[in-house]
Design a protein around this motif. Structure first.
Motif, mmCIF file in Angstrom:
data_model
loop_
_atom_site.group_PDB
_atom_site.id
_atom_site.type_symbol
_atom_site.label_atom_id
_atom_site.label_comp_id
_atom_site.label_asym_id
_atom_site.label_seq_id
_atom_site.Cartn_x
_atom_site.Cartn_y
_atom_site.Cartn_z
ATOM 1 N N ILE A 14 54.177 -84.387 18.667
ATOM 2 C CA ILE A 14 53.857 -84.492 19.988
ATOM 3 C C ILE A 14 53.066 -82.913 20.223
ATOM 4 N N SER A 15 53.585 -81.890 19.874
ATOM 5 C CA SER A 15 53.013 -80.506 20.093
ATOM 6 C C SER A 15 51.752 -80.652 19.383
ATOM 7 N N ALA A 16 51.364 -81.187 18.455
ATOM 8 C CA ALA A 16 50.159 -81.017 17.766
ATOM 9 C C ALA A 16 49.098 -82.006 18.871
ATOM 10 N N ASN A 17 49.746 -83.177 19.237
ATOM 11 C CA ASN A 17 48.741 -83.870 20.205
ATOM 12 C C ASN A 17 48.297 -82.980 21.397
ATOM 13 N N ILE A 18 49.271 -82.569 22.035
ATOM 14 C CA ILE A 18 49.073 -81.671 23.417
ATOM 15 C C ILE A 18 48.685 -80.499 23.256
ATOM 16 N N LYS A 19 48.288 -79.646 21.898
ATOM 17 C CA LYS A 19 48.040 -78.495 21.650
ATOM 18 C C LYS A 19 46.801 -78.140 22.270
ATOM 19 N N VAL A 25 48.998 -87.052 30.462
ATOM 20 C CA VAL A 25 49.554 -87.976 31.542
ATOM 21 C C VAL A 25 50.862 -88.484 31.289
ATOM 22 N N LEU A 26 51.695 -88.344 31.897
ATOM 23 C CA LEU A 26 53.031 -88.952 31.833
ATOM 24 C C LEU A 26 53.109 -90.415 32.507
ATOM 25 N N VAL A 27 53.530 -91.413 31.952
ATOM 26 C CA VAL A 27 53.307 -92.927 32.608
ATOM 27 C C VAL A 27 54.837 -93.404 32.309
ATOM 28 N N ASP A 28 54.955 -94.153 33.350
ATOM 29 C CA ASP A 28 56.166 -95.105 33.440
ATOM 30 C C ASP A 28 55.712 -96.640 32.996
ATOM 31 N N ARG A 45 42.379 -96.644 23.610
ATOM 32 C CA ARG A 45 41.796 -96.043 22.232
ATOM 33 C C ARG A 45 40.396 -96.216 22.335
ATOM 34 N N GLU A 46 39.956 -97.209 23.034
ATOM 35 C CA GLU A 46 38.261 -97.145 23.277
ATOM 36 C C GLU A 46 37.810 -95.937 24.102
ATOM 37 N N ALA A 47 38.822 -95.323 24.722
ATOM 38 C CA ALA A 47 38.109 -94.212 25.754
ATOM 39 C C ALA A 47 38.659 -92.774 24.971
ATOM 40 N N GLY A 48 38.931 -93.045 23.479
ATOM 41 C CA GLY A 48 39.229 -91.957 22.797
ATOM 42 C C GLY A 48 40.466 -90.992 23.145
ATOM 43 N N ILE A 49 41.506 -91.816 23.764
ATOM 44 C CA ILE A 49 42.909 -91.232 24.307
ATOM 45 C C ILE A 49 43.929 -91.656 23.461
ATOM 46 N N THR A 50 44.838 -90.877 23.165
ATOM 47 C CA THR A 50 46.059 -91.013 22.430
ATOM 48 C C THR A 50 47.259 -91.324 23.298
ATOM 49 N N TYR A 51 47.905 -92.595 23.210
ATOM 50 C CA TYR A 51 48.624 -93.017 23.851
ATOM 51 C C TYR A 51 49.951 -93.417 23.092
ATOM 52 N N LYS A 52 51.116 -92.797 23.536
ATOM 53 C CA LYS A 52 52.412 -93.191 22.570
ATOM 54 C C LYS A 52 53.521 -92.895 23.508
ATOM 55 N N VAL A 53 54.674 -93.888 22.912
ATOM 56 C CA VAL A 53 55.702 -93.724 23.547
ATOM 57 C C VAL A 53 56.571 -92.993 22.862
ATOM 58 N N TYR A 54 57.645 -91.808 23.406
ATOM 59 C CA TYR A 54 58.143 -90.992 22.788
ATOM 60 C C TYR A 54 59.684 -90.790 23.719
ATOM 61 N N LYS A 55 60.797 -90.313 22.882
ATOM 62 C CA LYS A 55 62.062 -90.091 23.745
ATOM 63 C C LYS A 55 61.648 -88.909 24.604
ATOM 64 N N ASN A 56 62.543 -88.863 25.929
ATOM 65 C CA ASN A 56 62.223 -87.900 26.856
ATOM 66 C C ASN A 56 62.547 -86.461 26.216
ATOM 67 N N THR A 57 63.722 -86.582 25.585
ATOM 68 C CA THR A 57 64.389 -85.175 24.612
ATOM 69 C C THR A 57 63.247 -84.801 23.809
ATOM 70 N N TYR A 76 60.347 -85.375 35.891
ATOM 71 C CA TYR A 76 59.414 -86.605 35.548
ATOM 72 C C TYR A 76 59.946 -87.227 34.029
ATOM 73 N N LEU A 77 60.635 -86.470 33.442
ATOM 74 C CA LEU A 77 61.040 -87.122 32.084
ATOM 75 C C LEU A 77 62.685 -87.884 32.273
ATOM 76 N N GLU A 78 62.712 -88.502 33.070
ATOM 77 C CA GLU A 78 63.680 -89.595 33.381
ATOM 78 C C GLU A 78 63.173 -91.071 33.169
ATOM 79 N N GLY A 79 63.943 -91.883 32.385
ATOM 80 C CA GLY A 79 63.618 -93.180 32.374
ATOM 81 C C GLY A 79 62.414 -93.413 31.307
ATOM 82 N N PRO A 80 62.179 -94.484 31.016
ATOM 83 C CA PRO A 80 61.032 -94.529 29.955
ATOM 84 C C PRO A 80 59.611 -93.940 30.424
#
Length: 154
Positions: A14-19, A25-28, A45-57, A76-80
């Motif tokens: 995660i740190s490498a992705n956001i560096k 953008v956080l998404v529910d 993916r076609e727009a060159g954006i990395t999208y992934k689900v991670y645990k909030n912690t 913001y880091l509540e729920g999926p």
């Protein structure tokens, strides 16, 4: 192997992705069907954006000490949660997700960070309305070219 050792690679990822990210953008994503989620991932993916689900912690640990730390202070880091990260276009994640949310109302932007500044959901919606860099350049070129074209016609 200890639990901390298992979690460290995820936090590092995660740190490498956001560096070097222009925007995060956080998404529910709660309520999306598999087909909708697949279509969203394809568009991102076609727009060159990395999208992934991670645990909030995990995101909480990765965001500490970065420009995204503001996202940890609010609920913001509540729920999926999933994150969409772009290193090239600052408005692309918000624009793609906002456009997709028109067809899938269950998709919701929680918050985001664009070029080091944190925004809530309303702020991200206004950022989503900003055209892409290519559109802005084409409009600029058109406005520069217009007087010359009109002069040539006269």
């Amino acid at each position: 192997m200890a639990k901390v050792e298992l979690k460290t690679p995820v936090v590092d990822e995660i740190s490498a992705n956001i560096k070097d990210a222009q925007s995060v953008v956080l998404v529910d994503y709660r309520g999306l069907t598999v087909e909708q989620d697949t279509a969203l991932r394809k568009q991102l993916r076609e727009a060159g954006i990395t999208y992934k689900v991670y645990k909030n912690t995990m995101m909480n640990f990765a965001f500490k000490g970065t420009a995204c730390e503001e996202l940890c202070k609010h609920p913001y880091l509540e729920g999926p949660s999933a994150i969409a990260v772009s290193t090239t276009d600052a408005t692309a994640p918000a624009r793609v997700i906002s456009n997709f949310a028109k067809t899938a109302p269950a998709l919701e932007i929680k918050a985001g960070v664009v070029e080091g500044i944190a925004y809530d959901a309303k702020g991200m919606e206004s950022i989503a309305k900003i055209p892409s860099r290519e559109e802005l350049l084409s409009k600029l070129l058109g406005s520069i070219q217009s007087p010359i074209t009109n002069f040539a016609r006269v």
